[in-house]
Scaffold this motif. Sequence first.
Motif, short mmCIF file in Angstrom:
data_model
loop_
_atom_site.label_atom_id
_atom_site.label_comp_id
_atom_site.label_asym_id
_atom_site.label_seq_id
_atom_site.Cartn_x
_atom_site.Cartn_y
_atom_site.Cartn_z
N MET A 1 28.76 -128.68 12.46
CA MET A 1 29.77 -128.09 13.33
C MET A 1 30.40 -126.90 12.61
SD MET A 1 31.26 -128.30 16.35
CE MET A 1 30.38 -129.76 16.83
N ALA A 2 30.66 -125.84 13.34
CA ALA A 2 31.28 -124.64 12.79
C ALA A 2 32.75 -124.58 13.20
CB ALA A 2 30.55 -123.40 13.28
N TYR A 3 33.53 -123.94 12.34
CA TYR A 3 34.95 -123.75 12.59
C TYR A 3 35.30 -122.28 12.39
CZ TYR A 3 35.28 -128.80 12.31
OH TYR A 3 35.10 -130.13 12.55
N VAL A 4 36.38 -121.89 13.03
CA VAL A 4 36.92 -120.54 12.86
C VAL A 4 38.39 -120.70 12.49
CG1 VAL A 4 37.46 -118.34 13.97
CG2 VAL A 4 35.35 -119.55 14.58
N LEU A 5 38.78 -120.08 11.40
CA LEU A 5 40.19 -120.03 11.01
C LEU A 5 40.66 -118.60 11.22
CD1 LEU A 5 42.71 -121.31 9.73
CD2 LEU A 5 41.79 -120.60 7.50
N ALA A 6 41.70 -118.44 12.01
CA ALA A 6 42.24 -117.11 12.30
C ALA A 6 43.66 -117.02 11.78
CB ALA A 6 42.23 -116.85 13.80
N ARG A 7 43.95 -115.90 11.14
CA ARG A 7 45.31 -115.61 10.69
C ARG A 7 45.79 -114.37 11.44
NH1 ARG A 7 47.50 -113.60 4.82
NH2 ARG A 7 49.71 -113.77 5.35
N LEU A 8 46.92 -114.52 12.12
CA LEU A 8 47.48 -113.43 12.93
C LEU A 8 48.91 -113.16 12.50
CD1 LEU A 8 46.66 -115.12 16.33
CD2 LEU A 8 45.25 -113.41 15.24
N ARG A 9 49.28 -111.92 12.56
CA ARG A 9 50.69 -111.57 12.40
C ARG A 9 51.17 -111.11 13.77
NH1 ARG A 9 48.48 -109.71 7.45
NH2 ARG A 9 49.27 -111.00 5.77
N VAL A 10 52.26 -111.69 14.22
CA VAL A 10 52.77 -111.38 15.56
C VAL A 10 54.21 -110.87 15.46
CG1 VAL A 10 51.23 -113.06 16.65
CG2 VAL A 10 53.53 -113.76 16.02
N ARG A 11 54.59 -110.09 16.45
CA ARG A 11 55.96 -109.56 16.48
C ARG A 11 56.98 -110.65 16.81
NH1 ARG A 11 53.23 -105.16 18.80
NH2 ARG A 11 53.35 -103.36 17.43
N ASN A 12 56.61 -111.49 17.77
CA ASN A 12 57.52 -112.52 18.25
C ASN A 12 56.68 -113.75 18.62
OD1 ASN A 12 58.76 -114.02 20.64
ND2 ASN A 12 60.49 -112.82 19.91
#
Length: 87
Positions: A1-12
């Motif tokens: 099984m594959a996974y995706v880790l996402a890191r986001l910077r958001v304003r709010n």
Amino acid sequence: MAYVLARLRVRNFSKWKRGYDAHLPARRKATLRQKALLRSLRNPNDVFVLFQAGNLKKAKAFMSSPQLRKVMKENGVVGKPERFLLK
């Protein structure tokens, strides 16, 4: 099984989360299933999302789509998200 880790910077975070939740059908179509959504203790607008990818080809196509970039921009994502493919 594959996974995706996402890191986001958001304003709010609250505004981003409403848009993120509304985009669920597109993530489902891309076979991405959220396993965890976390926020940094130092900066609550620094968001980490772990997805399980049922079909890596569909997931990659979704992540590189112009539509996703547009939705992220509309919902306050700042800069380019970091993404990691994991196994």
